[in-house]
Motif scaffolding. Structure first.
Motif, PDB file in Angstrom:
ATOM      1  N   SER A 135     -15.881  66.421  30.380  1.00  0.00           N
ATOM      2  CA  SER A 135     -15.143  65.910  30.763  1.00  0.00           C
ATOM      3  C   SER A 135     -14.376  64.725  30.026  1.00  0.00           C
ATOM      4  O   SER A 135     -13.267  64.619  30.691  1.00  0.00           O
ATOM      5  CB  SER A 135     -15.543  64.823  32.092  1.00  0.00           C
ATOM      6  OG  SER A 135     -16.350  65.695  33.352  1.00  0.00           O
ATOM      7  N   ASN A 155     -14.740  65.133  26.952  1.00  0.00           N
ATOM      8  CA  ASN A 155     -13.959  66.060  26.125  1.00  0.00           C
ATOM      9  C   ASN A 155     -12.368  66.034  26.327  1.00  0.00           C
ATOM     10  O   ASN A 155     -11.456  66.390  25.794  1.00  0.00           O
ATOM     11  CB  ASN A 155     -14.664  67.138  25.158  1.00  0.00           C
ATOM     12  CG  ASN A 155     -15.681  66.746  23.976  1.00  0.00           C
ATOM     13  OD1 ASN A 155     -15.191  65.977  23.301  1.00  0.00           O
ATOM     14  ND2 ASN A 155     -16.714  67.706  24.726  1.00  0.00           N
ATOM     15  N   ASP A 156     -12.475  66.511  27.678  1.00  0.00           N
ATOM     16  CA  ASP A 156     -11.279  66.891  28.345  1.00  0.00           C
ATOM     17  C   ASP A 156     -10.373  65.647  28.870  1.00  0.00           C
ATOM     18  O   ASP A 156      -8.927  65.886  28.271  1.00  0.00           O
ATOM     19  CB  ASP A 156     -11.497  67.616  30.497  1.00  0.00           C
ATOM     20  CG  ASP A 156     -10.240  68.182  30.619  1.00  0.00           C
ATOM     21  OD1 ASP A 156      -9.523  69.079  30.060  1.00  0.00           O
ATOM     22  OD2 ASP A 156      -9.838  67.291  31.687  1.00  0.00           O
ATOM     23  N   SER A 200      -8.558  65.625  25.050  1.00  0.00           N
ATOM     24  CA  SER A 200      -7.256  67.408  24.697  1.00  0.00           C
ATOM     25  C   SER A 200      -6.094  66.294  25.533  1.00  0.00           C
ATOM     26  O   SER A 200      -5.487  66.712  24.881  1.00  0.00           O
ATOM     27  CB  SER A 200      -8.019  68.174  25.376  1.00  0.00           C
ATOM     28  OG  SER A 200      -8.874  68.964  24.819  1.00  0.00           O
ATOM     29  N   LYS A 201      -6.781  66.014  26.411  1.00  0.00           N
ATOM     30  CA  LYS A 201      -4.758  65.641  27.329  1.00  0.00           C
ATOM     31  C   LYS A 201      -4.477  63.908  26.498  1.00  0.00           C
ATOM     32  O   LYS A 201      -3.361  64.190  26.539  1.00  0.00           O
ATOM     33  CB  LYS A 201      -5.983  64.807  29.098  1.00  0.00           C
ATOM     34  CG  LYS A 201      -5.489  66.228  29.831  1.00  0.00           C
ATOM     35  CD  LYS A 201      -6.684  65.452  31.032  1.00  0.00           C
ATOM     36  CE  LYS A 201      -6.532  66.474  32.314  1.00  0.00           C
ATOM     37  NZ  LYS A 201      -7.167  65.650  33.579  1.00  0.00           N
TER      38      LYS A 201
END
Length: 315
Positions: free
Chosen positions: A210, A212-213, A216-217
Protein backbone atom coordinates in the motif's frame (compact mmCIF):
# COMPACT_ATOMS: atom_id res chain seq x y z
CA UNK A 1 7.27 -39.99 46.10
CA UNK A 2 4.33 -42.32 45.58
CA UNK A 3 0.54 -41.96 45.21
CA UNK A 4 -2.04 -44.72 45.55
CA UNK A 5 -5.35 -44.35 43.73
CA UNK A 6 -6.70 -47.78 44.65
CA UNK A 7 -9.40 -48.47 47.22
CA UNK A 8 -10.32 -51.45 49.38
CA UNK A 9 -13.10 -52.43 46.98
CA UNK A 10 -11.12 -51.60 43.85
CA UNK A 11 -7.41 -52.08 44.60
CA UNK A 12 -4.65 -50.78 42.36
CA UNK A 13 -3.13 -53.32 39.99
CA UNK A 14 -0.83 -51.10 37.95
CA UNK A 15 2.26 -49.06 38.76
CA UNK A 16 2.77 -45.96 36.61
CA UNK A 17 6.33 -44.68 37.01
CA UNK A 18 6.97 -41.09 35.99
CA UNK A 19 10.67 -40.79 35.15
CA UNK A 20 12.47 -37.43 35.04
CA UNK A 21 9.42 -35.60 36.38
CA UNK A 22 9.02 -31.84 36.08
CA UNK A 23 11.24 -31.41 33.04
CA UNK A 24 11.48 -27.79 31.86
CA UNK A 25 8.17 -26.88 30.22
CA UNK A 26 7.70 -24.48 27.30
CA UNK A 27 11.13 -22.94 27.88
CA UNK A 28 11.10 -19.34 26.67
CA UNK A 29 14.81 -18.65 27.04
CA UNK A 30 16.00 -21.96 25.49
CA UNK A 31 18.03 -23.32 28.42
CA UNK A 32 20.78 -25.75 27.41
CA UNK A 33 19.79 -28.38 29.99
CA UNK A 34 16.07 -29.18 30.19
CA UNK A 35 16.40 -32.55 31.91
CA UNK A 36 15.17 -33.27 35.41
CA UNK A 37 17.29 -34.77 38.18
CA UNK A 38 14.29 -35.38 40.44
CA UNK A 39 13.69 -38.96 41.54
CA UNK A 40 10.92 -40.86 39.74
CA UNK A 41 7.37 -40.51 41.04
CA UNK A 42 5.19 -43.63 41.19
CA UNK A 43 1.42 -43.82 40.95
CA UNK A 44 -0.42 -46.99 41.96
CA UNK A 45 -3.49 -46.93 39.72
CA UNK A 46 -6.43 -49.09 38.65
CA UNK A 47 -5.98 -50.41 35.12
CA UNK A 48 -9.71 -50.55 34.36
CA UNK A 49 -10.05 -46.83 35.08
CA UNK A 50 -7.22 -46.11 32.65
CA UNK A 51 -8.70 -48.38 29.99
CA UNK A 52 -12.20 -46.88 30.28
CA UNK A 53 -11.07 -43.26 30.00
CA UNK A 54 -8.09 -43.28 27.60
CA UNK A 55 -7.67 -44.95 24.24
CA UNK A 56 -3.91 -44.58 24.65
CA UNK A 57 -3.89 -46.45 27.96
CA UNK A 58 -6.35 -48.98 26.57
CA UNK A 59 -4.09 -49.74 23.61
CA UNK A 60 -1.12 -50.12 25.94
CA UNK A 61 -2.85 -52.33 28.52
CA UNK A 62 -4.85 -54.54 26.15
CA UNK A 63 -2.76 -54.52 22.96
CA UNK A 64 -0.46 -57.17 21.55
CA UNK A 65 2.49 -56.06 23.70
CA UNK A 66 0.62 -56.12 27.03
CA UNK A 67 2.56 -59.21 28.20
CA UNK A 68 5.71 -57.10 28.40
CA UNK A 69 4.06 -54.90 31.02
CA UNK A 70 3.26 -57.68 33.49
CA UNK A 71 5.05 -57.73 36.83
CA UNK A 72 5.88 -60.81 38.90
CA UNK A 73 2.64 -60.50 40.90
CA UNK A 74 0.51 -60.28 37.74
CA UNK A 75 0.07 -56.51 37.79
CA UNK A 76 1.06 -53.99 35.14
CA UNK A 77 4.07 -51.72 34.97
CA UNK A 78 3.74 -48.51 32.92
CA UNK A 79 6.25 -45.72 32.40
CA UNK A 80 6.01 -42.07 31.44
CA UNK A 81 8.71 -39.48 30.90
CA UNK A 82 9.12 -35.81 31.76
CA UNK A 83 5.54 -34.86 32.65
CA UNK A 84 4.82 -32.52 35.55
CA UNK A 85 4.11 -34.70 38.60
CA UNK A 86 1.34 -32.44 39.95
CA UNK A 87 -0.37 -32.27 36.55
CA UNK A 88 -0.22 -36.07 36.37
CA UNK A 89 -1.66 -36.37 39.89
CA UNK A 90 -4.58 -34.10 38.98
CA UNK A 91 -5.32 -36.02 35.78
CA UNK A 92 -5.16 -39.38 37.55
CA UNK A 93 -7.45 -38.03 40.28
CA UNK A 94 -10.04 -37.27 37.60
CA UNK A 95 -9.60 -40.72 36.04
CA UNK A 96 -10.19 -42.33 39.44
CA UNK A 97 -13.15 -40.03 40.26
CA UNK A 98 -11.40 -38.38 43.19
CA UNK A 99 -12.92 -34.96 42.56
CA UNK A 100 -12.09 -33.71 46.06
CA UNK A 101 -8.42 -33.91 45.15
CA UNK A 102 -8.85 -31.74 42.06
CA UNK A 103 -8.25 -27.98 42.56
CA UNK A 104 -10.96 -25.56 41.45
CA UNK A 105 -8.35 -23.05 40.26
CA UNK A 106 -4.94 -23.58 38.67
CA UNK A 107 -2.26 -21.31 37.23
CA UNK A 108 -2.01 -20.75 33.49
CA UNK A 109 1.20 -22.82 33.32
CA UNK A 110 -0.43 -25.72 35.21
CA UNK A 111 -3.51 -25.51 32.98
CA UNK A 112 -1.30 -25.85 29.91
CA UNK A 113 0.61 -28.78 31.45
CA UNK A 114 -2.68 -30.56 32.17
CA UNK A 115 -4.03 -29.76 28.71
CA UNK A 116 -0.94 -31.28 27.07
CA UNK A 117 -1.48 -34.46 29.13
CA UNK A 118 -5.13 -34.50 28.07
CA UNK A 119 -4.09 -34.29 24.42
CA UNK A 120 -1.38 -36.95 24.72
CA UNK A 121 -3.52 -39.52 26.54
CA UNK A 122 -6.78 -38.53 24.78
CA UNK A 123 -8.64 -37.64 27.97
CA UNK A 124 -10.83 -34.86 26.58
CA UNK A 125 -14.14 -36.32 27.78
CA UNK A 126 -13.12 -37.05 31.37
CA UNK A 127 -11.42 -33.64 31.74
CA UNK A 128 -13.94 -31.47 29.86
CA UNK A 129 -15.69 -30.05 32.93
CA UNK A 130 -12.47 -29.16 34.73
CA UNK A 131 -10.77 -27.65 31.69
CA UNK A 132 -13.83 -25.50 31.04
CA UNK A 133 -13.90 -24.40 34.70
CA UNK A 134 -10.20 -23.50 34.75
CA UNK A 135 -10.29 -21.67 31.43
CA UNK A 136 -13.20 -19.48 32.51
CA UNK A 137 -11.49 -18.66 35.80
CA UNK A 138 -8.37 -17.44 33.96
CA UNK A 139 -9.66 -15.77 30.80
CA UNK A 140 -10.48 -12.35 32.25
CA UNK A 141 -8.54 -10.35 31.36
CA UNK A 142 -6.95 -12.02 28.35
CA UNK A 143 -3.45 -11.04 27.30
CA UNK A 144 -2.86 -8.22 24.87
CA UNK A 145 0.89 -8.66 24.38
CA UNK A 146 3.08 -11.31 22.76
CA UNK A 147 5.01 -13.57 25.14
CA UNK A 148 5.16 -17.01 26.72
CA UNK A 149 1.75 -16.72 28.42
CA UNK A 150 0.07 -15.90 25.11
CA UNK A 151 1.64 -19.00 23.52
CA UNK A 152 0.35 -21.10 26.43
CA UNK A 153 -3.16 -19.75 25.77
CA UNK A 154 -2.87 -20.60 22.08
CA UNK A 155 -1.80 -24.14 22.98
CA UNK A 156 -4.70 -24.56 25.44
CA UNK A 157 -7.38 -23.24 23.07
CA UNK A 158 -5.97 -25.29 20.18
CA UNK A 159 -6.38 -28.52 22.17
CA UNK A 160 -9.51 -27.65 24.12
CA UNK A 161 -11.47 -25.70 21.53
CA UNK A 162 -12.74 -22.36 22.76
CA UNK A 163 -13.46 -20.46 19.56
CA UNK A 164 -13.87 -16.94 20.95
CA UNK A 165 -10.77 -17.09 23.14
CA UNK A 166 -8.77 -18.72 20.35
CA UNK A 167 -9.72 -15.92 17.95
CA UNK A 168 -8.63 -13.28 20.46
CA UNK A 169 -5.26 -14.80 21.35
CA UNK A 170 -4.34 -15.72 17.77
CA UNK A 171 -5.15 -12.18 16.61
CA UNK A 172 -2.93 -10.80 19.38
CA UNK A 173 -0.14 -13.10 18.14
CA UNK A 174 -0.66 -11.99 14.54
CA UNK A 175 -0.49 -8.33 15.56
CA UNK A 176 2.30 -8.42 18.13
CA UNK A 177 4.57 -11.35 17.18
CA UNK A 178 7.93 -9.79 16.14
CA UNK A 179 8.94 -12.68 13.90
CA UNK A 180 8.14 -16.29 13.15
CA UNK A 181 5.72 -17.70 15.73
CA UNK A 182 7.39 -19.87 18.39
CA UNK A 183 5.58 -23.02 19.52
CA UNK A 184 8.01 -23.71 22.43
CA UNK A 185 7.85 -27.49 21.80
CA UNK A 186 4.14 -27.46 22.64
CA UNK A 187 1.60 -29.55 20.68
CA UNK A 188 0.22 -26.53 18.83
CA UNK A 189 -1.28 -27.73 15.53
CA UNK A 190 0.68 -26.79 12.43
CA UNK A 191 -2.49 -25.21 11.00
CA UNK A 192 -2.63 -22.74 13.90
CA UNK A 193 1.06 -21.81 13.70
CA UNK A 194 0.84 -21.43 9.91
CA UNK A 195 -2.27 -19.27 10.28
CA UNK A 196 -0.45 -16.88 12.61
CA UNK A 197 2.67 -16.69 10.43
CA UNK A 198 0.70 -16.37 7.18
CA UNK A 199 -1.61 -13.60 8.43
CA UNK A 200 1.20 -11.66 10.08
CA UNK A 201 3.33 -11.77 6.92
CA UNK A 202 0.31 -10.98 4.72
CA UNK A 203 -0.53 -7.92 6.83
CA UNK A 204 3.02 -6.60 6.57
CA UNK A 205 3.19 -7.39 2.84
CA UNK A 206 -0.10 -5.59 2.27
CA UNK A 207 1.07 -2.64 4.33
CA UNK A 208 4.30 -2.29 2.33
CA UNK A 209 2.43 -2.76 -0.96
CA UNK A 210 0.00 0.00 0.00
CA UNK A 211 2.88 2.37 0.73
CA UNK A 212 4.42 1.55 -2.65
CA UNK A 213 1.05 2.21 -4.27
CA UNK A 214 0.93 5.64 -2.63
CA UNK A 215 4.45 6.31 -3.87
CA UNK A 216 3.41 5.37 -7.41
CA UNK A 217 0.38 7.68 -7.32
CA UNK A 218 2.56 10.59 -6.22
CA UNK A 219 5.06 9.81 -9.00
CA UNK A 220 2.31 9.42 -11.62
CA UNK A 221 0.66 12.75 -10.67
CA UNK A 222 -2.62 10.97 -9.81
CA UNK A 223 -2.94 12.61 -6.38
CA UNK A 224 -2.06 15.95 -4.87
CA UNK A 225 -2.73 19.45 -6.14
CA UNK A 226 0.65 20.50 -7.55
CA UNK A 227 4.20 19.47 -8.33
CA UNK A 228 5.34 20.92 -5.02
CA UNK A 229 2.58 19.14 -3.11
CA UNK A 230 3.39 15.77 -4.63
CA UNK A 231 7.15 16.21 -4.30
CA UNK A 232 7.18 17.09 -0.62
CA UNK A 233 4.81 14.26 0.29
CA UNK A 234 6.78 11.80 -1.84
CA UNK A 235 10.01 12.83 -0.17
CA UNK A 236 8.54 12.49 3.30
CA UNK A 237 7.07 9.06 2.49
CA UNK A 238 10.34 7.72 1.04
CA UNK A 239 12.27 9.09 4.04
CA UNK A 240 9.85 7.29 6.40
CA UNK A 241 10.12 4.04 4.43
CA UNK A 242 13.93 4.32 4.46
CA UNK A 243 14.06 4.96 8.21
CA UNK A 244 11.71 2.04 8.89
CA UNK A 245 13.52 -0.34 6.49
CA UNK A 246 10.42 -0.72 4.32
CA UNK A 247 11.93 0.08 0.94
CA UNK A 248 12.03 -2.68 -1.68
CA UNK A 249 14.84 -5.17 -1.16
CA UNK A 250 15.55 -4.07 2.42
CA UNK A 251 13.07 -6.23 4.29
CA UNK A 252 11.65 -9.61 3.30
CA UNK A 253 9.52 -12.34 4.91
CA UNK A 254 9.48 -13.50 7.65
CA UNK A 255 10.11 -9.84 8.62
CA UNK A 256 12.11 -10.61 11.77
CA UNK A 257 12.14 -8.03 14.60
CA UNK A 258 9.02 -6.36 13.20
CA UNK A 259 5.47 -6.69 14.47
CA UNK A 260 2.39 -5.48 12.65
CA UNK A 261 1.16 -3.52 15.69
CA UNK A 262 4.44 -1.66 16.16
CA UNK A 263 4.75 -0.89 12.44
CA UNK A 264 1.21 0.53 12.33
CA UNK A 265 1.78 2.49 15.55
CA UNK A 266 4.91 4.12 14.14
CA UNK A 267 3.10 4.84 10.87
CA UNK A 268 0.31 6.68 12.70
CA UNK A 269 2.92 8.87 14.43
CA UNK A 270 4.59 9.86 11.16
CA UNK A 271 4.36 13.66 10.82
CA UNK A 272 2.90 15.14 7.66
CA UNK A 273 4.88 17.89 5.85
CA UNK A 274 3.99 21.46 6.75
CA UNK A 275 2.02 23.63 4.31
CA UNK A 276 3.64 26.86 5.50
CA UNK A 277 6.11 27.02 2.62
CA UNK A 278 3.28 27.72 0.09
CA UNK A 279 2.61 31.23 -1.12
CA UNK A 280 -0.63 32.85 -0.01
CA UNK A 281 -1.89 32.86 -3.58
CA UNK A 282 -1.30 29.16 -3.98
CA UNK A 283 -4.26 26.87 -4.40
CA UNK A 284 -2.57 24.59 -1.88
CA UNK A 285 -4.65 26.21 0.85
CA UNK A 286 -7.67 24.17 -0.28
CA UNK A 287 -5.70 20.92 -0.62
CA UNK A 288 -6.38 18.45 2.20
CA UNK A 289 -3.68 15.99 1.21
CA UNK A 290 -1.56 14.67 4.08
CA UNK A 291 0.48 11.57 4.75
CA UNK A 292 -2.06 10.46 7.36
CA UNK A 293 -4.89 10.61 4.81
CA UNK A 294 -2.75 8.85 2.19
CA UNK A 295 -1.73 6.03 4.51
CA UNK A 296 -5.08 5.41 6.22
CA UNK A 297 -6.08 2.91 3.54
CA UNK A 298 -2.83 1.01 4.12
CA UNK A 299 -3.57 0.85 7.84
CA UNK A 300 -7.12 -0.38 7.23
CA UNK A 301 -5.95 -3.13 4.87
CA UNK A 302 -3.45 -4.50 7.39
CA UNK A 303 -6.11 -4.39 10.12
CA UNK A 304 -8.49 -6.40 7.94
CA UNK A 305 -5.91 -9.12 7.31
CA UNK A 306 -5.11 -9.42 11.01
CA UNK A 307 -8.80 -9.88 11.89
CA UNK A 308 -9.32 -12.91 9.63
CA UNK A 309 -10.36 -15.86 11.76
CA UNK A 310 -8.88 -19.34 11.70
CA UNK A 311 -12.00 -20.70 9.96
CA UNK A 312 -11.29 -18.39 7.02
CA UNK A 313 -7.99 -20.08 6.25
CA UNK A 314 -7.88 -23.04 3.88
CA UNK A 315 -6.71 -26.22 5.58
Amino acid sequence: MSFNFGTFSNPSDTILTLNSPNTAFAAWDDPQDTTSNIAPVTFRVVSQNLIQTSRVFKATLTGRWKEGLLTEDGGNDLEAEGWDSEAMRIVLSAIHHRTRDIPRRVTLVMLCKITVLVEYYELHDIMYFFLDLWIHSLQDPLLKAYGKDLILWICITSIFTSTNIQRIVTNVAISHCPGEFRILDLPIPELVANHINTRREAALRQFIASLNDIKSKLLDDTTGCSFECRSIHLGALVKYMYDERLLDGVTEPPFEDRSVADTVKRMRKMPSPSKDWHMQTSTYGSCELSLSSLTEAALRSSDAIQDLELDDVDD
